[in-house]
Design a protein around this motif. Structure first.
Motif, mmCIF file in Angstrom:
data_model
loop_
_atom_site.group_PDB
_atom_site.id
_atom_site.type_symbol
_atom_site.label_atom_id
_atom_site.label_comp_id
_atom_site.label_asym_id
_atom_site.label_seq_id
_atom_site.Cartn_x
_atom_site.Cartn_y
_atom_site.Cartn_z
ATOM 1 N N ALA A 24 0.846 -1.210 0.000
ATOM 2 C CA ALA A 24 0.000 0.000 0.000
ATOM 3 C C ALA A 24 0.878 1.255 0.000
ATOM 4 C CB ALA A 24 -0.907 -0.024 1.223
ATOM 5 N N LEU A 25 1.982 1.206 0.743
ATOM 6 C CA LEU A 25 2.849 2.390 0.860
ATOM 7 C C LEU A 25 3.527 2.766 -0.458
ATOM 8 C CD1 LEU A 25 4.677 1.816 4.275
ATOM 9 C CD2 LEU A 25 3.153 3.716 3.682
ATOM 10 N N LYS A 26 3.786 1.753 -1.298
ATOM 11 C CA LYS A 26 4.501 1.983 -2.566
ATOM 12 C C LYS A 26 3.876 3.112 -3.378
ATOM 13 C CE LYS A 26 6.043 -2.663 -3.651
ATOM 14 N NZ LYS A 26 5.462 -3.921 -4.131
ATOM 15 N N ARG A 27 2.560 3.220 -3.282
ATOM 16 C CA ARG A 27 1.842 4.177 -4.122
ATOM 17 C C ARG A 27 1.706 5.550 -3.458
ATOM 18 N NH1 ARG A 27 -0.262 -0.833 -5.362
ATOM 19 N NH2 ARG A 27 -1.370 -1.086 -3.396
ATOM 20 N N LEU A 28 2.188 5.701 -2.228
ATOM 21 C CA LEU A 28 1.921 6.931 -1.477
ATOM 22 C C LEU A 28 3.123 7.874 -1.469
ATOM 23 C CD1 LEU A 28 -0.027 5.362 1.522
ATOM 24 C CD2 LEU A 28 -0.889 6.125 -0.702
ATOM 25 N N THR A 29 2.828 9.146 -1.379
ATOM 26 C CA THR A 29 3.891 10.162 -1.434
ATOM 27 C C THR A 29 3.756 11.128 -0.251
ATOM 28 O OG1 THR A 29 2.459 11.464 -2.871
ATOM 29 C CG2 THR A 29 4.144 10.121 -3.972
ATOM 30 N N PRO A 30 4.833 11.864 0.055
ATOM 31 C CA PRO A 30 4.761 12.813 1.173
ATOM 32 C C PRO A 30 3.688 13.876 0.939
ATOM 33 C CG PRO A 30 7.040 12.472 0.478
ATOM 34 C CD PRO A 30 6.174 11.787 -0.538
ATOM 35 N N ASN A 31 3.151 14.404 2.036
ATOM 36 C CA ASN A 31 2.100 15.435 1.950
ATOM 37 C C ASN A 31 2.666 16.777 2.442
ATOM 38 O OD1 ASN A 31 1.495 15.906 4.846
ATOM 39 N ND2 ASN A 31 0.958 13.730 4.831
ATOM 40 N N PRO A 32 1.872 17.847 2.421
ATOM 41 C CA PRO A 32 2.400 19.168 2.803
ATOM 42 C C PRO A 32 2.989 19.236 4.225
ATOM 43 C CG PRO A 32 0.357 19.425 1.591
ATOM 44 C CD PRO A 32 0.516 17.945 1.827
ATOM 45 N N ALA A 33 2.582 18.334 5.117
ATOM 46 C CA ALA A 33 3.173 18.344 6.469
ATOM 47 C C ALA A 33 4.632 17.878 6.404
ATOM 48 C CB ALA A 33 2.381 17.428 7.402
ATOM 49 N N HIS A 34 4.886 16.781 5.687
ATOM 50 C CA HIS A 34 6.272 16.310 5.523
ATOM 51 C C HIS A 34 7.105 17.402 4.855
ATOM 52 C CE1 HIS A 34 3.965 12.356 5.294
ATOM 53 N NE2 HIS A 34 4.836 12.078 6.252
ATOM 54 N N VAL A 35 6.534 18.022 3.837
ATOM 55 C CA VAL A 35 7.283 19.025 3.064
ATOM 56 C C VAL A 35 7.597 20.245 3.931
ATOM 57 C CG1 VAL A 35 7.125 20.578 1.059
ATOM 58 C CG2 VAL A 35 6.329 18.211 0.867
#
Ligand code: BJW
Length: 248
Positions: free
Chosen positions: A80-91
């Protein structure tokens, strides 16, 4: 109805964070929620897989009892994680690392999304699902080095079975990683706690360490948590909306 997000933080709070010199941030599953990573607990429920509460599968006992099942659980999570990317909080937190005299980012998350966003030196208190660790000699390897079809992977150092390099219930946290996080908490003047229910120890002790060392402690979470009682302020909102508002 969602409030105008600019009203979520006061000018005073923005200034306090902006003027901080030594910042310690502790994140939990909530920081990755807007990337699509499910949290463990929420609304009185906790994650269940194949009829088992996650506390049962993600436990030291299960590694001994059924290592194949533990691999299956983490392969499912990684898929499931493979398809996910960082969001504005991580950035936003990537920008924070160069803004202060000292900055420590400790996370309970095992998804690797802080590093994927560009954060350096992230203290991964509970390990990382993209790594394996030998059950005998503790050698660590990136999972990319192994054939996904072979479970458990075989340690290239000693030939024994490997396990996911994550910290399960009843297991010790990597001592050096926790020590560095505790130092960051002791030495900071501002501690920001983002997206954690604050019920899992010893990670939940870190904001208390910061508080006792004289830091201002701010929580960012849509819900009340046990930590809310002693934090100086809680901003009730989603991390991906709140963190960018500090304008750092
Ligand atoms: C948002 C949001 C948005 C949603 N924006 N926010 C002292 C007292 C009591 C018990 C203990 C104690 N000391 C030790 C223990 C035992 C145990 C423990 O803490 N148990 C308690 C639960 C009762 N701790 C351990 O076993 C630890 N080891 C240890 O202490 O070793 C010494 C020892 C050895 C031998 C015997 C005894 C002691 C190890 C803990 C390892 C935890 N591992 C896990 C699983 C990792 C692998 C996996 O991924 O499966 O780590 S458990 C799970 O919980 C995971 C998380 O990192 C951890 C914390 O969860 P987190 O991040 O807080 O997520 P949630 O889901 O709980 O909360 C999400 C929050 O986000 C919510 O508040 C939402 O509102 C919020 N949110 N959307 C911002 N958009």
């Amino acid at each position: 109805m969602r409030a105008n997000s600019q009203t979520l933080i006061s000018d005073d709070l923005r200034e306090r964070i902006g003027k901080a010199r030594r910042v310690f941030v502790l994140t939990g599953a909530g920081v990755s929620a807007e990337s699509g990573v499910p949290t463990f607990r929420g609304g009185g429920d906790s994650t269940v897989w194949k009829g088992m509460p996650f506390e049962v599968i993600s436990s030291a006992r299960m590694v001994v009892r059924d290592l194949a099942l533990v691999w299956e659980w983490f392969d499912y999570r990684r898929d499931a994680l493979k398809r996910l990317t960082p969001n504005p909080a991580h950035v936003a937190l990537v920008r924070w690392q160069d803004k202060f005299d000292a900055f420590t980012l400790a996370t309970q998350n095992v998804d690797g999304l802080h590093a994927a966003a560009g954060s350096r030196g992230v203290l991964e208190l509970h390990g990382n699902v993209w790594r394996a660790r030998c059950t005998r000699c503790d050698a660590r390897r990136d999972l990319g080095e192994f054939d996904e079809a072979v479970r458990p992977p075989v340690c290239i150092v000693c030939g024994d079975a490997m396990r996911p390099d994550v910290v399960l219930f009843g297991e010790m946290l990597p001592e050096d990683v926790y020590e560095r996080a505790a130092s960051g908490a002791t030495e900071c003047d501002v501690c920001v706690v983002v997206g954690t229910s604050g019920v899992v120890y010893p990670a939940a002790r870190l904001p208390e360490i910061a508080l006792r060392s004289g830091a201002y402690v701010l929580e960012v979470n849509p819900e009340q948590t046990p930590l809310s009682a002693f934090c100086h302020a809680t901003v009730h909102g989603a991390a991906g909306e709140v963190l960018p508002l500090f304008g750092i």
